[in-house]
Design an enzyme around this catalytic site. Structure first.
Site, PDB file in Angstrom:
ATOM      1  N   SER A  18       0.880  -1.180  -0.182  1.00 12.94           N
ATOM      2  CA  SER A  18      -0.046   0.114   0.079  1.00 12.94           C
ATOM      3  C   SER A  18       0.915   1.187   0.006  1.00 12.94           C
ATOM      4  O   SER A  18       1.852   1.175   0.659  1.00 12.94           O
ATOM      5  CB  SER A  18      -0.792   0.048   1.200  1.00 12.94           C
ATOM      6  OG  SER A  18      -1.706  -1.248   1.315  1.00 12.94           O
ATOM      7  N   ASP A  69     -14.689   0.975   9.710  1.00 15.98           N
ATOM      8  CA  ASP A  69     -15.306   1.237   8.497  1.00 15.98           C
ATOM      9  C   ASP A  69     -15.895   2.515   8.632  1.00 15.98           C
ATOM     10  O   ASP A  69     -16.316   3.210   9.351  1.00 15.98           O
ATOM     11  CB  ASP A  69     -16.698   0.448   8.652  1.00 15.98           C
ATOM     12  CG  ASP A  69     -17.835   0.600   7.628  1.00 15.98           C
ATOM     13  OD1 ASP A  69     -17.795   1.659   6.747  1.00 15.98           O
ATOM     14  OD2 ASP A  69     -18.781  -0.083   7.407  1.00 15.98           O
ATOM     15  N   ILE A  97      -7.951   5.966   1.553  1.00 14.23           N
ATOM     16  CA  ILE A  97      -9.270   5.127   1.485  1.00 14.23           C
ATOM     17  C   ILE A  97      -9.774   5.482   0.141  1.00 14.23           C
ATOM     18  O   ILE A  97     -10.283   6.651   0.082  1.00 14.23           O
ATOM     19  CB  ILE A  97     -10.086   5.371   2.790  1.00 14.23           C
ATOM     20  CG1 ILE A  97      -9.249   4.925   4.150  1.00 14.23           C
ATOM     21  CG2 ILE A  97     -11.428   4.537   2.507  1.00 14.23           C
ATOM     22  CD1 ILE A  97     -10.009   5.215   5.297  1.00 14.23           C
ATOM     23  N   ALA A 100     -15.175   1.603  -4.860  1.00 10.03           N
ATOM     24  CA  ALA A 100     -16.122   1.696  -5.577  1.00 10.03           C
ATOM     25  C   ALA A 100     -16.649   0.237  -5.739  1.00 10.03           C
ATOM     26  O   ALA A 100     -15.746  -0.995  -5.904  1.00 10.03           O
ATOM     27  CB  ALA A 100     -16.241   2.401  -7.021  1.00 10.03           C
ATOM     28  N   TYR A 160     -10.590   4.135 -15.305  1.00 10.16           N
ATOM     29  CA  TYR A 160     -10.791   4.496 -13.852  1.00 10.16           C
ATOM     30  C   TYR A 160     -12.098   5.050 -13.528  1.00 10.16           C
ATOM     31  O   TYR A 160     -12.707   5.091 -12.613  1.00 10.16           O
ATOM     32  CB  TYR A 160      -9.857   5.655 -13.883  1.00 10.16           C
ATOM     33  CG  TYR A 160      -9.371   6.061 -12.496  1.00 10.16           C
ATOM     34  CD1 TYR A 160      -8.755   5.068 -11.839  1.00 10.16           C
ATOM     35  CD2 TYR A 160      -9.614   7.246 -12.088  1.00 10.16           C
ATOM     36  CE1 TYR A 160      -8.376   5.231 -10.521  1.00 10.16           C
ATOM     37  CE2 TYR A 160      -9.231   7.531 -10.609  1.00 10.16           C
ATOM     38  CZ  TYR A 160      -8.492   6.594  -9.921  1.00 10.16           C
ATOM     39  OH  TYR A 160      -7.818   6.797  -8.617  1.00 10.16           O
ATOM     40  N   LYS A 167     -12.305  11.011  -7.484  1.00 10.43           N
ATOM     41  CA  LYS A 167     -11.117  11.784  -7.043  1.00 10.43           C
ATOM     42  C   LYS A 167     -11.033  13.236  -7.337  1.00 10.43           C
ATOM     43  O   LYS A 167     -10.481  13.933  -6.741  1.00 10.43           O
ATOM     44  CB  LYS A 167      -9.856  11.060  -7.845  1.00 10.43           C
ATOM     45  CG  LYS A 167      -9.686   9.705  -7.368  1.00 10.43           C
ATOM     46  CD  LYS A 167      -9.154   9.529  -5.687  1.00 10.43           C
ATOM     47  CE  LYS A 167      -8.580   8.264  -5.565  1.00 10.43           C
ATOM     48  NZ  LYS A 167      -8.188   7.964  -4.184  1.00 10.43           N
ATOM     49  N   THR A 198      -0.473  -1.936  -6.880  1.00 10.38           N
ATOM     50  CA  THR A 198      -1.101  -1.999  -5.579  1.00 10.38           C
ATOM     51  C   THR A 198      -2.626  -2.741  -5.834  1.00 10.38           C
ATOM     52  O   THR A 198      -2.878  -2.937  -7.006  1.00 10.38           O
ATOM     53  CB  THR A 198      -1.484  -0.745  -4.970  1.00 10.38           C
ATOM     54  OG1 THR A 198      -2.398  -0.021  -5.928  1.00 10.38           O
ATOM     55  CG2 THR A 198      -0.329   0.201  -4.926  1.00 10.38           C
ATOM     56  N   ALA A 200      -5.592  -1.249  -5.321  1.00  2.97           N
ATOM     57  CA  ALA A 200      -6.442  -0.496  -5.973  1.00  2.97           C
ATOM     58  C   ALA A 200      -6.020  -0.419  -7.681  1.00  2.97           C
ATOM     59  O   ALA A 200      -6.894  -0.458  -8.172  1.00  2.97           O
ATOM     60  CB  ALA A 200      -6.035   0.871  -5.601  1.00  2.97           C
TER      61      ALA A 200
END
Length: 266
Positions: A18, A69, A97, A100, A160, A167, A198, A200
């Site tokens: 990360s 959370d 963090i 989706a 994306y 973002k 990563t 993500a």
């Protein structure tokens, strides 16, 4: 050391790859004391998320490691209560963090559902506003907040999709928060990293193609290294960046400046 005597909270270390882990390591090496959060585990008998976090930060003497959370006020209340108990005041907060629902992320933006959009925006953008509000109440003057963004919030990046919209909202939030918290001596910035492998980036897909794109298009002709991103994040959270706020710092080997392919591209 730049963080000697400094205390802070890090949200969003998913594993040892990360970006948040790389930044936290640099901060730890500079003397900081930190508390950390991880995603809640569905099975307490098999704490997968807690163990992933412990693997990264367990040897650093963390002040706490708590489930979080960001959509749960109870979880956030518990974390900030623990921070006050352990630290009294904090000097920095790192937010890494984003989420989706996979079916919403994989599909085109124009097909995103109201429910999926709400979840993505709430976790990826609003959570930073919520955490900033809570953190500023216990943050020393001169404190700093940092969130993670990506070029897809500025320009359309195929794949994306809805996360780019989130973002963009996150980057706008940074500016408004910087303006509002500046009079308290608190800085708020974003870091926009280039391609890194990563969790993500793997969710977005076409990972190897993205790496090749950065290696061919960026002025430095390579993709960024996670250690470089970690050091840049440490810089923004430290007093070295005391005059920087409301900024979106690109750490992408210059990729974002290019308006056309390099002339020597084969």
């Amino acid at each position: 050391m730049f963080f000697e005597g400094k205390k802070g909270i890090v949200f969003g270390i998913a594993n040892d790859r990360s970006i948040a882990a790389a930044i936290a390591k640099e901060i730890h090496d500079q003397g900081a004391q930190m508390g950390f959060t991880h995603l809640p585990d569905s099975d307490p008998e098999r704490p997968k998320m807690a163990n992933r976090l412990k693997k990264v930060v367990g040897d650093w003497g963390p002040a706490f490691m708590l489930p979080c959370d960001v959509q749960s006020p109870a979880d956030l209340d518990a974390i900030f209560s623990e921070a006050v108990s352990k630290f009294g005041k904090i000097d920095f907060m790192l937010h890494s963090i984003a989420y989706a629902p996979l079916n919403e992320l994989k599909g085109p933006t124009h097909e995103v559902t109201p429910e999926g959009f709400g979840v993505a925006m709430g976790i990826s953008a609003y959570s930073f506003i919520d955490l900033a509000n809570r953190a500023q109440a216990i943050m020393n003057p001169g404190g700093s907040m940092l969130t993670m963004t990506y070029y897809g919030g500025e320009m359309a990046v195929p794949g994306y999709n809805v996360m780019g919209v989130c973002k963009a909202a996150l980057e706008s939030s940074v500016k408004y928060l910087a303006n509002e918290l500046g009079p308290k001596g608190i800085r708020v910035n974003a870091l926009s990293a280039g391609y890194l492998k990563t969790l993500a980036s793997s969710a977005v897909g076409e990972s190897e193609k993205m790496k090749l794109l950065y290696e061919n298009f960026s002025p430095l002709r390579r993709a960024v290294d996670v250690t470089e991103v970690g050091k840049a994040g440490m810089f923004l959270l430290s007093d070295l960046a005391s005059g920087i706020t409301g900024e979106n710092l690109h750490v992408d080997c210059g990729y974002h400046i290019m308006g056309a392919p390099p002339v020597d591209l084969q």
